[in-house]
Design a protein around this motif. Structure first.
Motif, PDB file in Angstrom:
ATOM      1  N   VAL A  19      -4.678  -7.963  10.044  1.00  0.00           N
ATOM      2  CA  VAL A  19      -4.676  -7.463   8.730  1.00  0.00           C
ATOM      3  C   VAL A  19      -5.884  -6.904   7.990  1.00  0.00           C
ATOM      4  O   VAL A  19      -5.849  -5.969   7.303  1.00  0.00           O
ATOM      5  CB  VAL A  19      -4.265  -8.628   7.843  1.00  0.00           C
ATOM      6  N   GLY A  20      -7.113  -7.460   8.417  1.00  0.00           N
ATOM      7  CA  GLY A  20      -8.414  -6.890   7.718  1.00  0.00           C
ATOM      8  C   GLY A  20      -8.453  -5.726   8.274  1.00  0.00           C
ATOM      9  O   GLY A  20      -8.910  -4.416   7.513  1.00  0.00           O
ATOM     10  N   ALA A  22      -6.157  -3.537   9.281  1.00  0.00           N
ATOM     11  CA  ALA A  22      -5.076  -2.704   8.704  1.00  0.00           C
ATOM     12  C   ALA A  22      -5.558  -2.153   7.290  1.00  0.00           C
ATOM     13  O   ALA A  22      -5.081  -1.197   6.758  1.00  0.00           O
ATOM     14  CB  ALA A  22      -3.836  -3.345   8.840  1.00  0.00           C
ATOM     15  N   ARG A  23      -6.035  -3.258   6.597  1.00  0.00           N
ATOM     16  CA  ARG A  23      -6.525  -2.879   5.358  1.00  0.00           C
ATOM     17  C   ARG A  23      -7.670  -1.845   5.333  1.00  0.00           C
ATOM     18  O   ARG A  23      -7.562  -0.947   4.443  1.00  0.00           O
ATOM     19  CB  ARG A  23      -7.148  -4.070   4.669  1.00  0.00           C
ATOM     20  N   THR A  24      -8.632  -1.833   6.248  1.00  0.00           N
ATOM     21  CA  THR A  24      -9.461  -0.800   6.412  1.00  0.00           C
ATOM     22  C   THR A  24      -8.945   0.675   6.704  1.00  0.00           C
ATOM     23  O   THR A  24      -9.343   1.462   6.053  1.00  0.00           O
ATOM     24  CB  THR A  24     -10.642  -1.235   7.415  1.00  0.00           C
ATOM     25  N   LEU A  26      -6.180   1.496   6.117  1.00  0.00           N
ATOM     26  CA  LEU A  26      -5.053   2.005   4.975  1.00  0.00           C
ATOM     27  C   LEU A  26      -6.169   2.720   3.832  1.00  0.00           C
ATOM     28  O   LEU A  26      -5.911   3.473   3.218  1.00  0.00           O
ATOM     29  CB  LEU A  26      -4.599   0.725   4.017  1.00  0.00           C
ATOM     30  N   PHE A  27      -7.280   1.687   3.510  1.00  0.00           N
ATOM     31  CA  PHE A  27      -8.317   2.247   2.645  1.00  0.00           C
ATOM     32  C   PHE A  27      -8.613   3.668   2.852  1.00  0.00           C
ATOM     33  O   PHE A  27      -8.927   4.930   2.202  1.00  0.00           O
ATOM     34  CB  PHE A  27      -9.427   1.539   2.412  1.00  0.00           C
TER      35      PHE A  27
END
Ligand code: GLU
Length: 229
Positions: A19-20, A22-24, A26-27
């Motif tokens: 998830v971490g 994927a978040r990076t 996405l940003f």
């Protein structure tokens, strides 16, 4: 016209996308799309013992599933660190020729003992600089270390954290190429970000402590640092 935005998501294929990550990703993707820039997927597989083909496939599939399409990256070649070893080698040779890196023959066992002693004193181990002025000849097996300033501070201008200052006494002459010829992680990241013309580095907080090391490497190579967030 302003320089086009170029950002990258650079996972290490030592596990599935989490998830971490994927978040990076996405940003970075949002930032690239917002600025009509370029989003690059780069596979950081220099750690050969922990990286696998299976995880590369899995990360690429997960990115596709999330709809985070990239403008440059696999399956094109040149976006895996193991495709880029010649590029790292050329940069390391240049640093050595310019006196910004030096050969080191300190045995791992000796460094390991010093590390243990420092830990026992509750201190962070820093390389003593023993080989800094030793002019180790090229024909002896050696590692390459970056020659850092001995005093002063390195300031990270982070767009989220603001100004973060690192004392030079917290850093040491870190290894850029191991004795087996393998380039190290922080060195590859800098060479990649320079040669891929990355304008903004958007990554996990856990990399903030790597940033001063990388800034000093940009400086040694004579390149400006990208913007960090
Ligand atoms: N490969 C690193 C990781 O998976 C990211 C490096 C970076 O963004 O500079 O955490």
């Amino acid at each position: 016209m302003a320089e086009p935005v170029r950002v990258r998501f650079a996972p290490s294929p030592t596990g599935h996308l989490h998830v971490g990550g994927a978040r990076t990703a996405l940003f970075n993707w949002l930032f690239a799309r917002r600025h009509r820039g370029v989003f690059i997927l780069r596979i950081e597989d220099t750690d050969r013992s922990r990286s696998t083909e299976e995880f590369i496939v899995s990360i690429v599939e997960a990115m596709r599933w999330l709809g985070l399409d990239w403008d440059e990256g696999p399956p094109a070649s040149g976006y895996r660190q193991t495709d880029r070893l010649e590029i790292y080698k050329a940069h390391a040779e240049r640093l050595l020729a310019e006196g910004r890196a030096y050969r080191c023959v300190c045995p791992p066992a000796e460094l390991g003992a010093q590390r243990k002693a420092a830990q026992a004193r509750g201190e962070t181990f820093r390389y003593s600089g023993k080989c800094r002025e030793a002019n180790v000849p090229a024909d002896v097996p050696h590692a390459l270390r970056l020659k850092l300033p001995l005093s002063g501070q390195t300031v990270v201008q982070d767009l989220i954290h603001g100004t973060v200052t690192f004392e030079q006494s917290q850093l040491d002459d870190w290894i850029i190429v191991r004795t087996d010829g393998g380039p190290t992680y922080n060195f590859c990241v800098v060479v990649d970000d320079v040669t891929m013309k990355i304008t903004h580095v958007i990554r996990g907080n856990d990399h903030l402590s790597n940033t001063p090391k990388q800034i000093l490497c940009y400086r040694a190579l004579g390149y400006p640092s990208p913007t960090s967030r």
